[in-house]
Design a protein around this motif. Sequence first.
Motif, PDB file in Angstrom:
ATOM      1  N   UNK A   1       0.844  -1.195   0.000  1.00 58.33           N
ATOM      2  CA  UNK A   1       0.000   0.000   0.000  1.00 58.33           C
ATOM      3  C   UNK A   1       0.886   1.254   0.000  1.00 58.33           C
ATOM      4  N   UNK A   2       0.292   2.356  -0.431  1.00 59.01           N
ATOM      5  CA  UNK A   2       1.041   3.611  -0.475  1.00 59.01           C
ATOM      6  C   UNK A   2       1.641   3.963   0.902  1.00 59.01           C
ATOM      7  N   UNK A   3       0.835   3.717   1.931  1.00 58.48           N
ATOM      8  CA  UNK A   3       1.270   4.040   3.290  1.00 58.48           C
ATOM      9  C   UNK A   3       2.562   3.291   3.659  1.00 58.48           C
ATOM     10  N   UNK A   4       2.616   2.019   3.273  1.00 56.93           N
ATOM     11  CA  UNK A   4       3.825   1.226   3.576  1.00 56.93           C
ATOM     12  C   UNK A   4       5.029   1.718   2.785  1.00 56.93           C
ATOM     13  N   UNK A   5       4.777   2.104   1.527  1.00 53.68           N
ATOM     14  CA  UNK A   5       5.881   2.614   0.703  1.00 53.68           C
ATOM     15  C   UNK A   5       6.445   3.888   1.323  1.00 53.68           C
ATOM     16  N   UNK A   6       5.539   4.755   1.775  1.00 54.16           N
ATOM     17  CA  UNK A   6       5.994   6.002   2.398  1.00 54.16           C
ATOM     18  C   UNK A   6       6.815   5.710   3.655  1.00 54.16           C
ATOM     19  N   UNK A   7       6.346   4.740   4.451  1.00 52.75           N
ATOM     20  CA  UNK A   7       7.105   4.366   5.655  1.00 52.75           C
ATOM     21  C   UNK A   7       8.510   3.913   5.293  1.00 52.75           C
ATOM     22  N   UNK A   8       8.598   3.074   4.263  1.00 52.24           N
ATOM     23  CA  UNK A   8       9.919   2.577   3.850  1.00 52.24           C
ATOM     24  C   UNK A   8      10.798   3.706   3.313  1.00 52.24           C
ATOM     25  N   UNK A   9      10.175   4.648   2.580  1.00 52.80           N
ATOM     26  CA  UNK A   9      10.961   5.774   2.055  1.00 52.80           C
ATOM     27  C   UNK A   9      11.470   6.660   3.187  1.00 52.80           C
ATOM     28  N   UNK A  10      10.737   6.668   4.308  1.00 49.73           N
ATOM     29  CA  UNK A  10      11.171   7.470   5.446  1.00 49.73           C
ATOM     30  C   UNK A  10      12.079   6.700   6.403  1.00 49.73           C
ATOM     31  N   UNK A  11      12.294   5.405   6.146  1.00 49.26           N
ATOM     32  CA  UNK A  11      13.143   4.600   7.039  1.00 49.26           C
ATOM     33  C   UNK A  11      14.613   4.841   6.705  1.00 49.26           C
ATOM     34  N   UNK A  12      15.529   4.272   7.530  1.00 44.59           N
ATOM     35  CA  UNK A  12      16.955   4.465   7.209  1.00 44.59           C
ATOM     36  C   UNK A  12      17.401   3.524   6.085  1.00 44.59           C
ATOM     37  N   UNK A  13      16.567   2.549   5.744  1.00 35.95           N
ATOM     38  CA  UNK A  13      16.837   1.713   4.575  1.00 35.95           C
ATOM     39  C   UNK A  13      17.573   0.411   4.854  1.00 35.95           C
ATOM     40  N   UNK A  14      18.178   0.272   6.003  1.00 37.45           N
ATOM     41  CA  UNK A  14      19.023  -0.908   6.249  1.00 37.45           C
ATOM     42  C   UNK A  14      18.301  -2.220   5.960  1.00 37.45           C
ATOM     43  N   UNK A  15      17.149  -2.405   6.581  1.00 36.75           N
ATOM     44  CA  UNK A  15      16.407  -3.665   6.383  1.00 36.75           C
ATOM     45  C   UNK A  15      15.874  -3.768   4.959  1.00 36.75           C
ATOM     46  N   UNK A  16      15.446  -2.628   4.440  1.00 38.14           N
ATOM     47  CA  UNK A  16      14.900  -2.577   3.084  1.00 38.14           C
ATOM     48  C   UNK A  16      15.927  -3.066   2.059  1.00 38.14           C
ATOM     49  N   UNK A  17      17.176  -2.586   2.173  1.00 37.45           N
ATOM     50  CA  UNK A  17      18.206  -2.951   1.199  1.00 37.45           C
ATOM     51  C   UNK A  17      18.488  -4.457   1.259  1.00 37.45           C
ATOM     52  N   UNK A  18      18.532  -4.985   2.469  1.00 36.08           N
ATOM     53  CA  UNK A  18      18.796  -6.421   2.635  1.00 36.08           C
ATOM     54  C   UNK A  18      17.659  -7.236   2.003  1.00 36.08           C
ATOM     55  N   UNK A  19      16.428  -6.798   2.234  1.00 33.66           N
ATOM     56  CA  UNK A  19      15.270  -7.515   1.675  1.00 33.66           C
ATOM     57  C   UNK A  19      15.280  -7.456   0.150  1.00 33.66           C
ATOM     58  N   UNK A  20      15.601  -6.285  -0.391  1.00 35.06           N
ATOM     59  CA  UNK A  20      15.623  -6.129  -1.851  1.00 35.06           C
ATOM     60  C   UNK A  20      16.712  -7.008  -2.461  1.00 35.06           C
ATOM     61  N   UNK A  21      17.842  -7.113  -1.770  1.00 39.76           N
ATOM     62  CA  UNK A  21      18.941  -7.945  -2.271  1.00 39.76           C
ATOM     63  C   UNK A  21      18.518  -9.413  -2.302  1.00 39.76           C
TER      64      UNK A  21
END
Length: 325
Positions: free
Chosen positions: A2-22
Motif C-alpha cells: 500500500x502507499x502508506x507502507x511505501x511512504x514508511x519505507x521511504x522514510x526509514x533508514x533503509x538498512x532492512x529494506x536494502x537487505x530484503x531487496x537484495x
Amino acid sequence: MQKKEIIELLNSDGTELFAAADEVRKKYKKDEVHLRGLIEFSNICKRNCAYCGLQARNKKLERYRLLPDEIIEIAKKAANLGYKTVVLQSGEDDFYTTEIICNIVSEIKKLDMALTLSIGEKSYDEYKAYREAGADRYLLRIETTDENLYKKLHPNMSLENRKKCLYNLKKLGYETGSGTLVGIGQEVSSLADDILFFKSLDMDMVGIGPFIPHPNTPLKGEINPKNFDMALKMMAITRLVMPDINIPATTAMETINPNGRIIALQSGANVVMPNITTTKYRSKYEIYPNKICLNDAPETCRSCIEAKIRSIGRYVSDTKGYRKQ
Ligand code: 5AD
Ligand code: FES
C-alpha cells in the motif's frame, strides 16, 4: 504494497529494506548481471527540461550528432566486446527521421543483439515503425508523476502525453522502461505514487537516479547527498513490488557516490549500463556535470565493471537479459 507502507519505507533508514531487496533480487534474478552498452548518439535536444544539461536553451554546450554509419560501427564494436544489448540514447533530435532510425535499428539487429531505444516522446506510428524494424525495448522515464511539478519542469510538455507514450510502447510489445529522477522537488508521497504507477503499467524496467544539478540550467546548485539515499530506497522498494523486472544501477548513482553502482547492485539492482560512446563525444553528453568514465575507452568500462561485479560474487550474463527468459 500500500502507499502508506511505501511512504514508511521511504522514510526509514533503509538498512532492512536494502537487505530484503537484495534477497528478492537473488531469488528472482540469481547472481546474473546484465550489461547494456549505452551509445549516446546525439546531444541535440529540442526540449527544455529544467534539470537537464542537454536542454535547447543551454547555449554553452558544444553539440554533436553521430551519423548512422558511426552508430552502427559502435554497435559492432559492442558486439565484439561481448555486449548482448545496445541502448541508443539521444536528446529529442528531429534530424533522425523515422526512416533513419529504422535503418539503424535493422542494421544493428543483424548483429544478434537486443536493441533498446531511448529517444524521447514520439507518435504511436513512429514507435510502431521502430518496433517493426526490430527494436526490442524502449526507455522513457516519467521523471515525476506529480502533475504540477511535471508541468513546472517541462515547458510545453505534459504528463498526460508522457503516460500515453508509455501505454503505446507497452501496447506495441516493447519491453518498456520508465523511472524517476529523485530530488527535483518531489514530496515523499509523490515518490510513492511513482512506484505504484510503474506497477500499474507493469513496467519491465525501472531506472531510478539522483538529481545532480547542472550549472547551465535553472536548477543549478549544490548536490544534495540525500538524493542518493532516497534514490536507493526507491530502487529497493521497486524491487520488492516488482520482483522480476530489470533494474539498473544507474550512472548518476556512481557519480555522486564512488561505489554507487556496487551499492545499488547489492540493494536490488541487476543491470549496469556501461558507456560505449566514442571517448571524444562523452564529455559533450553532459546531462549533468562530472559524469563518470569521461576519458575511458569502451573496452576499459567493460573490464572495469566486470571486475567490480565479480568482486561481489556476481557474474556478467551472456544472455540478452529479457525480463522473462
Ligand atoms: N541529474 C541526474 N539525472 C538527470 N537526468 C536528466 N537530467 C539529470 C540531472 N541533472 C536523467 C533523466 C533522464 C535521463 C536520461 O537522465 O531522468 O530520463
Ligand atoms: Fe532533452 Fe530533457 S532537455 S529530454
